[in-house]
Design an enzyme around this catalytic site. Structure first.
Site, PDB file in Angstrom:
ATOM      1  N   GLU A  40      -2.357  -6.590   1.777  1.00  0.00           N
ATOM      2  CA  GLU A  40      -1.631  -5.053   0.664  1.00  0.00           C
ATOM      3  C   GLU A  40      -0.093  -6.177   0.183  1.00  0.00           C
ATOM      4  OE1 GLU A  40       0.101  -0.847  -0.280  1.00  0.00           O
ATOM      5  OE2 GLU A  40       0.399  -1.509   1.654  1.00  0.00           O
ATOM      6  N   LYS A 107      -5.944   1.869  -4.696  1.00  0.00           N
ATOM      7  CA  LYS A 107      -5.423   2.456  -3.755  1.00  0.00           C
ATOM      8  C   LYS A 107      -5.323   3.906  -3.518  1.00  0.00           C
ATOM      9  CE  LYS A 107      -1.224   2.815  -0.199  1.00  0.00           C
ATOM     10  NZ  LYS A 107      -0.173   2.430   0.295  1.00  0.00           N
ATOM     11  N   CYS A 143      -3.383  -0.436   3.280  1.00  0.00           N
ATOM     12  CA  CYS A 143      -2.542   0.226   4.189  1.00  0.00           C
ATOM     13  C   CYS A 143      -2.717   1.460   4.770  1.00  0.00           C
ATOM     14  CB  CYS A 143      -1.288   0.120   2.853  1.00  0.00           C
ATOM     15  SG  CYS A 143       0.438  -0.402   4.335  1.00  0.00           S
TER      16      CYS A 143
END
Length: 265
Positions: A40, A107, A143
């Site tokens: 990321e 995300k 993440c």
């Protein structure tokens, strides 16, 4: 399927970060990898405003990564930032394949935790994404997503036998242990390989992080469908190549058919 892990440490210079991607793409292509997985925020580190660096998937930074994928015959997954709504950006995983295919995953689960509010500046995505490389369906997560099993089971039901996770995992008490545990748990949840690649720890290379932004802890890990650790890295910048035994996915799913046995409650 051969996967390369590039545990880098992003800076606030997209050009410098692109040069790091180029070096890793060259290595991964030379090693015959099908896919290079990068963290990321590969494009630009957390800790400063992201508005000025966000660009679309056909912008100059993403296009340069796509050229590297084509040049070195290796798929590349790398974290970047694209324009969002309401003055915010999207925390996007760029998927660049050697045939010129370019896709993005935004995300879904934003990191509003441990005193950090990602949603202040980042616009969430809402669509799970899979893609195909080397004849294998691969899921994508970023993440904080790793704490949410339903995304991973959705990706598995969508055909994923491997799920890649790029992260800039914030340091703190127990955070490394949580990261490793979550990667292994998601592998068990889905009987998939989970390839979790994080930013290196700034402290391990003497880099400053005055804003205490979630920069990274390193410890990238590949977890097999049975939860075992195939490989793991330390804190500093590193690189590894791993061959995934995809037959193990089928053997594990036959022995422990959790995806089939699950019931809606």
């Amino acid at each position: 399927m051969r996967i390369a892990l590039g545990q880098l440490l992003s800076t606030y210079d997209p050009g410098e970060n692109l040069r790091a991607v180029a070096d890793l793409a060259r290595r991964a292509g030379g090693d015959g990898a099908d896919l290079l997985v990068l963290p990321e925020a590969t494009m630009f580190a957390f800790g400063r405003s992201l508005k000025g660096v966000a660009e679309p998937l056909d912008g100059s930074w993403a296009s340069a990564v796509t050229d590297l994928a084509r040049e070195h015959s290796v798929g590349i997954v790398a974290g970047m930032f694209t324009p969002g709504d309401g003055g915010r950006v999207r925390n996007t995983t760029l998927i660049a394949l050697p045939d010129g295919t370019v896709r993005g995953y935004s995300k879904i689960h934003l990191f509003d935790a441990f005193g950090f509010t990602e949603s202040d500046t980042v616009d969430p995505g809402d669509e799970p994404v899979t893609f195909s490389v080397a004849g294998t369906t691969v899921g994508v997560a970023t993440c904080y997503d790793i704490r949410f099993p339903r995304l991973f089971t959705r990706l598995a039901h969508d055909g994923a036998r491997v799920t890649v996770v790029g992260a800039s995992w914030g340091d703190g008490p127990g955070k490394v242990e949580q990261w490793e545990l979550l990667a292994r748990a998601r592998a068990l949840d889905t009987t998939c390989y989970v390839v979790a690649v994080g930013q290196a720890n700034p402290a391990a290379v003497g880099a400053e992080n005055p804003d205490r932004a979630p920069r990274g802890v390193g410890h990238s890990v590949v977890a097999a469908p049975d939860g075992t650790v195939v490989t793991s890295l330390g804190e500093a910048r590193d690189y590894a190549v791993v061959d995934l035994d995809l037959d193990l996915v089928e053997r594990t799913r036959k022995a422990i058919p959790v995806l089939e046995n699950a019931r809606e409650l």
